[in-house]
Motif scaffolding. Sequence first.
Motif, PDB file in Angstrom:
ATOM      1  N   PRO A  55     -21.537  -4.047 -33.629  1.00  0.00           N
ATOM      2  CA  PRO A  55     -20.296  -4.447 -34.302  1.00  0.00           C
ATOM      3  C   PRO A  55     -19.350  -5.040 -33.271  1.00  0.00           C
ATOM      4  CG  PRO A  55     -20.377  -2.061 -34.036  1.00  0.00           C
ATOM      5  CD  PRO A  55     -21.692  -2.588 -33.545  1.00  0.00           C
ATOM      6  N   ALA A  56     -18.691  -6.124 -33.634  1.00  0.00           N
ATOM      7  CA  ALA A  56     -17.773  -6.806 -32.718  1.00  0.00           C
ATOM      8  C   ALA A  56     -16.486  -7.131 -33.477  1.00  0.00           C
ATOM      9  CB  ALA A  56     -18.425  -8.075 -32.160  1.00  0.00           C
ATOM     10  N   LEU A 109     -19.381  -2.355 -24.467  1.00  0.00           N
ATOM     11  CA  LEU A 109     -20.681  -2.920 -24.844  1.00  0.00           C
ATOM     12  C   LEU A 109     -20.550  -4.177 -25.711  1.00  0.00           C
ATOM     13  CD1 LEU A 109     -23.782  -2.327 -24.516  1.00  0.00           C
ATOM     14  CD2 LEU A 109     -23.637  -1.341 -26.785  1.00  0.00           C
ATOM     15  N   PRO A 110     -19.799  -4.153 -26.829  1.00  0.00           N
ATOM     16  CA  PRO A 110     -19.654  -5.385 -27.610  1.00  0.00           C
ATOM     17  C   PRO A 110     -19.030  -6.521 -26.804  1.00  0.00           C
ATOM     18  CG  PRO A 110     -18.984  -3.497 -28.907  1.00  0.00           C
ATOM     19  CD  PRO A 110     -19.153  -3.007 -27.498  1.00  0.00           C
ATOM     20  N   ALA A 111     -18.052  -6.184 -25.965  1.00  0.00           N
ATOM     21  CA  ALA A 111     -17.426  -7.224 -25.146  1.00  0.00           C
ATOM     22  C   ALA A 111     -18.440  -7.850 -24.191  1.00  0.00           C
ATOM     23  CB  ALA A 111     -16.251  -6.635 -24.369  1.00  0.00           C
ATOM     24  N   THR A 112     -19.345  -7.024 -23.678  1.00  0.00           N
ATOM     25  CA  THR A 112     -20.379  -7.542 -22.779  1.00  0.00           C
ATOM     26  C   THR A 112     -21.364  -8.416 -23.541  1.00  0.00           C
ATOM     27  OG1 THR A 112     -20.177  -5.591 -21.361  1.00  0.00           O
ATOM     28  CG2 THR A 112     -22.198  -6.885 -21.159  1.00  0.00           C
ATOM     29  N   LEU A 113     -21.766  -7.992 -24.730  1.00  0.00           N
ATOM     30  CA  LEU A 113     -22.759  -8.763 -25.476  1.00  0.00           C
ATOM     31  C   LEU A 113     -22.212 -10.120 -25.898  1.00  0.00           C
ATOM     32  CD1 LEU A 113     -25.371  -7.520 -27.980  1.00  0.00           C
ATOM     33  CD2 LEU A 113     -24.057  -9.555 -28.513  1.00  0.00           C
ATOM     34  N   ILE A 114     -20.988 -10.154 -26.413  1.00  0.00           N
ATOM     35  CA  ILE A 114     -20.474 -11.446 -26.885  1.00  0.00           C
ATOM     36  C   ILE A 114     -20.214 -12.409 -25.730  1.00  0.00           C
ATOM     37  CG2 ILE A 114     -19.461 -10.458 -28.976  1.00  0.00           C
ATOM     38  CD1 ILE A 114     -16.696 -10.871 -27.624  1.00  0.00           C
ATOM     39  N   GLY A 115     -20.156 -11.892 -24.506  1.00  0.00           N
ATOM     40  CA  GLY A 115     -19.985 -12.755 -23.340  1.00  0.00           C
ATOM     41  C   GLY A 115     -21.275 -13.395 -22.860  1.00  0.00           C
ATOM     42  N   ARG A 116     -22.404 -13.000 -23.437  1.00  0.00           N
ATOM     43  CA  ARG A 116     -23.686 -13.569 -23.037  1.00  0.00           C
ATOM     44  C   ARG A 116     -23.842 -14.979 -23.599  1.00  0.00           C
ATOM     45  NH1 ARG A 116     -27.865 -10.015 -21.546  1.00  0.00           N
ATOM     46  NH2 ARG A 116     -29.315 -11.569 -22.381  1.00  0.00           N
ATOM     47  N   PRO A 117     -24.461 -15.887 -22.862  1.00  0.00           N
ATOM     48  CA  PRO A 117     -24.644 -17.247 -23.391  1.00  0.00           C
ATOM     49  C   PRO A 117     -25.590 -17.308 -24.585  1.00  0.00           C
ATOM     50  CG  PRO A 117     -25.774 -16.972 -21.276  1.00  0.00           C
ATOM     51  CD  PRO A 117     -24.917 -15.763 -21.466  1.00  0.00           C
ATOM     52  N   ASP A 118     -26.461 -16.294 -24.735  1.00  0.00           N
ATOM     53  CA  ASP A 118     -27.397 -16.297 -25.862  1.00  0.00           C
ATOM     54  C   ASP A 118     -26.899 -15.503 -27.060  1.00  0.00           C
ATOM     55  OD1 ASP A 118     -27.581 -13.867 -24.511  1.00  0.00           O
ATOM     56  OD2 ASP A 118     -29.748 -13.658 -24.804  1.00  0.00           O
ATOM     57  N   ALA A 119     -25.663 -15.045 -27.020  1.00  0.00           N
ATOM     58  CA  ALA A 119     -25.135 -14.232 -28.124  1.00  0.00           C
ATOM     59  C   ALA A 119     -24.907 -15.083 -29.366  1.00  0.00           C
ATOM     60  CB  ALA A 119     -23.827 -13.574 -27.708  1.00  0.00           C
ATOM     61  N   VAL A 120     -25.180 -14.480 -30.522  1.00  0.00           N
ATOM     62  CA  VAL A 120     -24.908 -15.103 -31.825  1.00  0.00           C
ATOM     63  C   VAL A 120     -23.952 -14.172 -32.555  1.00  0.00           C
ATOM     64  CG1 VAL A 120     -25.912 -15.976 -33.964  1.00  0.00           C
ATOM     65  CG2 VAL A 120     -27.243 -16.054 -31.848  1.00  0.00           C
ATOM     66  N   ARG A 121     -22.896 -14.733 -33.130  1.00  0.00           N
ATOM     67  CA  ARG A 121     -21.856 -13.902 -33.746  1.00  0.00           C
ATOM     68  C   ARG A 121     -21.575 -14.358 -35.160  1.00  0.00           C
ATOM     69  NH1 ARG A 121     -16.096 -12.369 -30.795  1.00  0.00           N
ATOM     70  NH2 ARG A 121     -15.625 -10.543 -32.086  1.00  0.00           N
ATOM     71  N   ASN A 127     -14.597  -8.125 -39.304  1.00  0.00           N
ATOM     72  CA  ASN A 127     -15.704  -7.200 -39.015  1.00  0.00           C
ATOM     73  C   ASN A 127     -16.983  -7.972 -38.720  1.00  0.00           C
ATOM     74  OD1 ASN A 127     -15.092  -4.195 -41.076  1.00  0.00           O
ATOM     75  ND2 ASN A 127     -13.867  -5.192 -39.497  1.00  0.00           N
ATOM     76  N   SER A 128     -16.960  -8.821 -37.717  1.00  0.00           N
ATOM     77  CA  SER A 128     -18.167  -9.567 -37.378  1.00  0.00           C
ATOM     78  C   SER A 128     -19.172  -8.674 -36.658  1.00  0.00           C
ATOM     79  CB  SER A 128     -17.832 -10.766 -36.490  1.00  0.00           C
ATOM     80  OG  SER A 128     -17.372 -10.334 -35.217  1.00  0.00           O
ATOM     81  N   PHE A 129     -20.443  -9.061 -36.744  1.00  0.00           N
ATOM     82  CA  PHE A 129     -21.501  -8.487 -35.923  1.00  0.00           C
ATOM     83  C   PHE A 129     -21.987  -9.558 -34.964  1.00  0.00           C
ATOM     84  CE2 PHE A 129     -21.487  -5.947 -39.776  1.00  0.00           C
ATOM     85  CZ  PHE A 129     -21.532  -4.659 -39.272  1.00  0.00           C
ATOM     86  N   ALA A 130     -22.494  -9.106 -33.821  1.00  0.00           N
ATOM     87  CA  ALA A 130     -23.024 -10.026 -32.821  1.00  0.00           C
ATOM     88  C   ALA A 130     -24.372  -9.509 -32.356  1.00  0.00           C
ATOM     89  CB  ALA A 130     -22.068 -10.162 -31.643  1.00  0.00           C
TER      90      ALA A 130
END
Length: 277
Positions: A55-56, A109-121, A127-130
């Motif tokens: 969840p992001a 953790l969510p902040a780290t994931l959305i910072g990845r170049p391969d992240a999809v959001r 209430n977005s998911f990534a």
Amino acid sequence: MIQPAQLSRAAGTLGLTDRPVMLHASLRSFAAPLNGGAHALLEALLARGCTVMVPAFTGHHFGVPPPPGMRPARNGVDYAALPDGEPGGSDGPVYDAGCGLVNPSMGVLPATLIGRPDAVRGRHPLNSFAAAGPQAAGLIATQSPADVYGPIRELAGREGAILLIGTGLDRMTALHLAEQRAGRRLFLRWARGDDGRVSMVEVGSCSAGFPRLEPVLGPFARTATVGASSWRAYPAKEVIDAATRAIAADQGITHCPDRGCLACRDSIAGGPVGPHM
């Protein structure tokens, strides 16, 4: 210090290899430094072939006050207690999946994931998911402003898992889908659409009472321990189905310890009545 190899072994023990995984994690639960931090945890799961979804949420950044004509009853909101202001005015940001923001309470953790170049959001403004990994695009494509829990349905349909690392059922966002399937309308909150106009979108309710589902959901969990951190992995479909049945049979089962909780009261009663999206 916790090493990445320990994380990878735990994921394998729990049967997560090559599966999509919805992850809720407390890095503090390890009670020791994690070599590489949240990035190492994500990499350990991705190296196992997992697709990691989190969840992001961004309600803190993009939520707006409700206009007078968009205030359904039984919506978990005391409208009389809202601060004075200009509800639904023309100012304020519009959500974009590339904004790089998450609520401060979401953790690292969510902040780290959305910072990845391969992240999809996802496109839900509050209430977005990534996700990252081989199935990320397919999971996240199911979310829209009108369908907040599409990615969780898709996770369950793909035989995905829900992984709790040092957290409890009160963090299991997927249980909000069970509430919806058990007959409750989701709460409605307010955000700006792409055109800048305020609209209503669905969100979840209070989750502080979800640990009361432990007797129902506990038997589905596979467990592992890394350092001081307790890991519990659940099959998403089976857990959502079991929770749906339990809530439908006893709507009060999810009430949190606060007997005066407005969100629990309104959700258990069936959710919003009045203006729809």
